[in-house]
Each structure stands twice: as C-alpha cells, then as structure tokens.
Design a protein around this motif. Sequence first.
Motif, short mmCIF file in Angstrom:
data_model
loop_
_atom_site.label_atom_id
_atom_site.label_comp_id
_atom_site.label_asym_id
_atom_site.label_seq_id
_atom_site.Cartn_x
_atom_site.Cartn_y
_atom_site.Cartn_z
N PHE A 3 41.00 29.07 35.50
CA PHE A 3 41.54 28.31 34.37
C PHE A 3 42.00 29.25 33.29
CE2 PHE A 3 38.32 25.71 36.36
CZ PHE A 3 38.94 24.48 36.48
N HIS A 57 49.33 24.87 29.67
CA HIS A 57 49.60 24.37 31.03
C HIS A 57 51.11 24.38 31.29
CE1 HIS A 57 49.46 22.00 34.66
NE2 HIS A 57 50.30 21.14 34.12
N ASN A 63 46.04 25.42 35.84
CA ASN A 63 45.01 24.61 35.22
C ASN A 63 44.62 25.29 33.91
OD1 ASN A 63 44.94 22.82 37.40
ND2 ASN A 63 43.38 24.00 38.46
N LEU A 121 40.90 19.39 29.17
CA LEU A 121 41.10 20.08 30.44
C LEU A 121 42.31 19.46 31.12
CD1 LEU A 121 40.14 21.80 32.96
CD2 LEU A 121 38.87 19.74 33.63
N ILE A 123 43.89 19.61 34.67
CA ILE A 123 43.68 20.07 36.04
C ILE A 123 44.56 19.22 36.95
CG2 ILE A 123 41.62 18.61 36.31
CD1 ILE A 123 40.45 20.87 38.07
#
Length: 190
Positions: A3, A57, A63, A121, A123
């Motif tokens: 990440f 991102h 991610n 987050l 993802i």
Amino acid sequence: MTFVFATNNENKVREIRSMLGDAFRIITLKEAGIDIDIPEPHDTLEANAREKSTVIHNMTGQNAFSEDTGLEIDALNGEPGVLSARYAGEQKNADDNIDLVLQRLEGQSDRRARFRTVISLIIDGKEHQFEGVAEGHILMERQGGKGFGYDPIFRPEGSSKSFAEMDLAEKNQYSHRGKAFRKLIEFLQQ
C-alpha cells in the motif's frame, strides 16, 4: 500486499509500521517518488482522508490509504478539529499549536477532549473508511518528550501518562490511530 501511505509525516509512518509489522508492505510518498503536499480543503476528517487517498490512488494506480486526525476539545466547541496541524498557523508548528490550546483553555475546568482518526483505504478501486477515537483530557502543561503533535498535553482515559510519556507499543494500545488501524488490519485479514 503493498500500500502507498499518503503522508509525509515520518512519525505517523513509524507508528503504522510498528503496528502492521511484516504483514503488509507500506510505501511512503517519499519512497514512491511523490513529493507533493496533498491539500486538506474539507471541513471533515472523513472528506480530507478520502481526498488524500484518492489523489495518491489516482497518481499511482496502486492500493493506497491515508488518514486524517483531529484533536477535538469540548470546551473549545470541538476545536482544533480538522485544523489541528495548522491551529496556530500555516507553519504547522506543534509547539505553537500546544501553546494556543493551553492559552485558550486557561481557567477552564472542563478539559475533556478526544483524538479522532479516520482512515481512508482504497483497495481494488473501492474506498473503505475506519475510525478510531481516544477519549481523554488536556493537561495543564506539557508532560513527556516522546511522540509528536499534541501528545505532551493529552492524557487518554485509563492511563496516568500523557501520550508523550509512553513508548510506541503503549501508545498504540490507547491511541486513536491504533484503534483505527486495528480495524483496517482486521478488514484486510478477512
């Protein structure tokens, strides 16, 4: 799993890496070759966290996650809140911020406060948010030399120490960031 952590704050990176261990690989903005200060134009922690993770991102295609944290003091109607890093001005000086808080709380008996962290987050192109809260109160003066930001004047509920008197492992047990990241880790392990 790797990440990109959308922050330039080395203290936050150190805290996160100590919590995550080897379970996940964290790349900082610096390590990703990104040298920008992502704006935090919004009036909520949620929107600012989303802004930062989305920007990174979109830039990297990887991610990414970010967090936004605010100190909310009851007697100051929730201030400094989203302006926590810049409370005493755009120079983002922690000592100036602490001085301003202590000055504004002078004579106040209600010193209840909380740190709130929101993690965004992204993802597989989808956003998820996680929140952590540490209830506590503002001390009359600085205590301890560890940590960063408002740590010397914040004592979490259930402890006799300020965040700045705790080592990283102890702080992570109480901290808003620790609580939010435990939720993130739980989510990632599912």
